[in-house]
Write an enzyme that holds these catalytic residues in place. Structure first.
Site, PDB file in Angstrom:
ATOM      1  N   GLY A 229       0.599  -1.173  -0.077  1.00  0.00           N
ATOM      2  CA  GLY A 229       0.032  -0.104   0.039  1.00  0.00           C
ATOM      3  C   GLY A 229       0.720   1.366  -0.157  1.00  0.00           C
ATOM      4  N   GLU A 270      -4.061  -2.612   6.021  1.00  0.00           N
ATOM      5  CA  GLU A 270      -5.191  -2.200   5.341  1.00  0.00           C
ATOM      6  C   GLU A 270      -5.180  -2.347   3.864  1.00  0.00           C
ATOM      7  OE1 GLU A 270      -3.007   1.272   4.534  1.00  0.00           O
ATOM      8  OE2 GLU A 270      -3.184   0.309   6.390  1.00  0.00           O
ATOM      9  N   ASP A 271      -3.899  -2.088   3.393  1.00  0.00           N
ATOM     10  CA  ASP A 271      -3.511  -1.969   1.962  1.00  0.00           C
ATOM     11  C   ASP A 271      -3.814  -3.462   1.379  1.00  0.00           C
ATOM     12  OD1 ASP A 271      -1.561  -2.950   3.581  1.00  0.00           O
ATOM     13  OD2 ASP A 271       0.172  -2.110   2.363  1.00  0.00           O
ATOM     14  N   ASN A 272      -3.227  -4.389   2.187  1.00  0.00           N
ATOM     15  CA  ASN A 272      -3.248  -5.867   1.570  1.00  0.00           C
ATOM     16  C   ASN A 272      -4.746  -6.432   1.532  1.00  0.00           C
ATOM     17  OD1 ASN A 272      -3.353  -8.875   2.426  1.00  0.00           O
ATOM     18  ND2 ASN A 272      -1.702  -8.472   0.977  1.00  0.00           N
ATOM     19  N   GLY A 275      -6.750  -4.725  -1.188  1.00  0.00           N
ATOM     20  CA  GLY A 275      -6.516  -5.293  -2.327  1.00  0.00           C
ATOM     21  C   GLY A 275      -7.284  -6.839  -2.483  1.00  0.00           C
TER      22      GLY A 275
END
Length: 467
Positions: A229, A270-272, A275
């Site tokens: 992210g 949170e980025d993973n 996605g």
């Protein structure tokens, strides 16, 4: 031949063959990552959107979470003000009016009065993740559907936004050829050490070689979501249809955690999770642009590097299938090369002393080629080559011990606080009322030595004293 004799003969034979097959698969992935880096990053054409009429291109809201004076903060933030794209707004978000980043932010806003920039002061707690809490107000106020979220230690080339929108919102004739719409565009991190401490050099060597190589290969194969992210573009309208449970939802079905950015406040990575949610809940695709997320690595100690690797290994262990964690050391050059050398000696009597040097020379050659593709210039035998080589060797040797240590325990240290990670990737804050960690299980007697002491000024700064 008795049963015991058969086992003694066939079991080592089968294991040796499996090892060679796995070695071939890993090399295929490595070469795929190298080829992808050469094809994608050695040429970065100018997008026609860069000089288009503002009314003819999709608007983009750029969200930047800030805390403290990260390395190269001025240059990193300025790179968003100078994007060659005719229709964007910027949200610069800090938690406190006393944050030192505000001085830099206000200077840039004054320097670029024609850029539609907004300063947001104050976080709103919607979960455990401080980055989400910092961004949530700007997320709600964003005027555009397309969001570009960049970490504070990332700078982007002037054409990055235009080329990314080309992928996220292509012309209709391109969209019609896609089986699954692209809903997220991300950028591979390219690290550069602003201060050449040992931990910074190792982090730089890791991100720019093995990490980048496998990241590109996995995303090229595209069997599952794999997103870092540092710099991501996605649509707010898509995010409002997911909640991080990774299960497809019907239109009338309730979302147990709400939707949108706030729903991901319960995750540290949170980025993973965003996605994966876009991939699995909406059945949509991701793609990489031909740009990198140029990431500033400040003064990181050796101990900081170890803590960082432990943190993300433990997060991945809880968020991904167990088999992914088990297989990970078998993808590293030292462990994989050692097992393969034993297999080759058993099967073909190839000496270990002959195979291993060839293995490591070829491995680092591919790694350096990936690094050169991302950097846009040769890196081998340039000034700083020998320290890089030493950092690369140290990183490879540390991979297995760090992985082994990370298996024991689920607590992680992040930004001066200790979190416990649950099986679904959610986190809970562990500590006293002041927000300081009550116990740091990751510390050891090593921390008493100056060489291993953690530093507060690398690119993930600890909480400031006035907070």
């Amino acid at each position: 031949m008795t049963v015991s004799e058969g086992l003694l003969y066939y079991v080592p034979l089968v294991l040796a063959i499996i090892c060679l097959v796995w070695y071939t698969i890993l090399w295929s992935l490595g070469l795929l990552g190298c080829r992808t880096a050469r094809r994608r990053y050695r040429s970065r054409p100018r997008s026609p959107l860069a000089s288009a009429d503002p009314s003819s291109v999709p608007g983009v809201s750029i969200l930047r979470p800030l805390k403290g004076l990260d390395p190269n903060l001025y240059e990193n933030l300025e790179s968003t003000f100078t994007q060659e794209y005719p229709n964007f707004e910027i949200f610069l978000c800090v938690e406190s009016e006393h944050d030192q980043a505000l001085g830099v932010v206000r200077e840039l806003v004054a320097k670029y009065p024609r850029v539609n920039a907004h300063i947001f002061i104050g976080a709103e707690t919607v979960g455990t993740n401080p980055k989400i809490n910092n961004l949530i107000r700007a997320y709600r106020q964003a005027a555009n559907d397309i969001l570009w979220v960049l970490d504070s230690n990332v700078s982007a080339a002037p054409g990055t936004l235009a080329r990314s929108v080309d992928i996220l919102a292509p012309p209709p004739r391109v969209t019609s050829t896609q089986k699954r719409r692209i809903a997220l565009v991300h950028h591979v991190p390219l690290a550069y050490a602003t201060e050449h401490t040992l931990g910074s050099r190792i982090e730089e060597a890791f991100l720019n070689t093995n990490h980048a190589k496998m990241y590109l290969a996995i995303n090229t194969v595209g069997l599952d979501s794999c997103v870092v992210g540092k710099s991501n573009l996605y649509r707010k309208s898509d995010l409002e249809r997911v909640d991080g449970t990774l299960k497809p939802h019907g239109d009338a079905q309730d979302f147990p955690h709400g939707t949108g950015l706030a729903a991901f406040g319960r995750f540290l990575a949170e980025d993973n999770m965003i996605g994966q949610a876009v991939w699995k809940e909406l059945d949509l695709r991701h793609d990489l642009s031909c740009d990198v997320a140029r990431t500033s690595v400040g003064s990181m100690s050796f101990y900081d590097y170890i803590l960082r690797r432990i943190r993300w290994l433990r997060l991945r262990r809880q968020m991904l299938a167990l088999i992914v964690t088990i297989v990970e050391p078998f993808t590293e050059s030292v462990f994989l090369g050692s097992l393969t050398s034993i297999s080759l000696y058993y099967l073909f009597s190839i000496p270990v002393w002959f195979f291993l040097p060839v293995h490591f020379v070829l491995w680092i050659t591919v790694d350096v080629d990936v690094y050169a593709s991302l950097a846009g210039h040769p890196v081998a035998f340039e000034p700083g080559w020998w320290p890089f080589l030493g950092a690369w060797v140290l990183r490879e040797c540390l991979a297995f011990p760090i992985w082994f240590y990370a298996l024991w325990g689920s607590d992680i240290l992040w930004r001066g606080k200790t979190y416990a990670v649950t099986q679904d990737g959610e986190v809970t804050l562990q500590g006293n009322a002041s927000g300081r960690p009550a116990t740091n299980k990751q510390r050891s007697v090593w921390h008493l030595l100056p060489f291993f002491r953690t530093r507060n000024d690398h690119y993930e700064p600890l909480e400031l004293a006035h907070d």
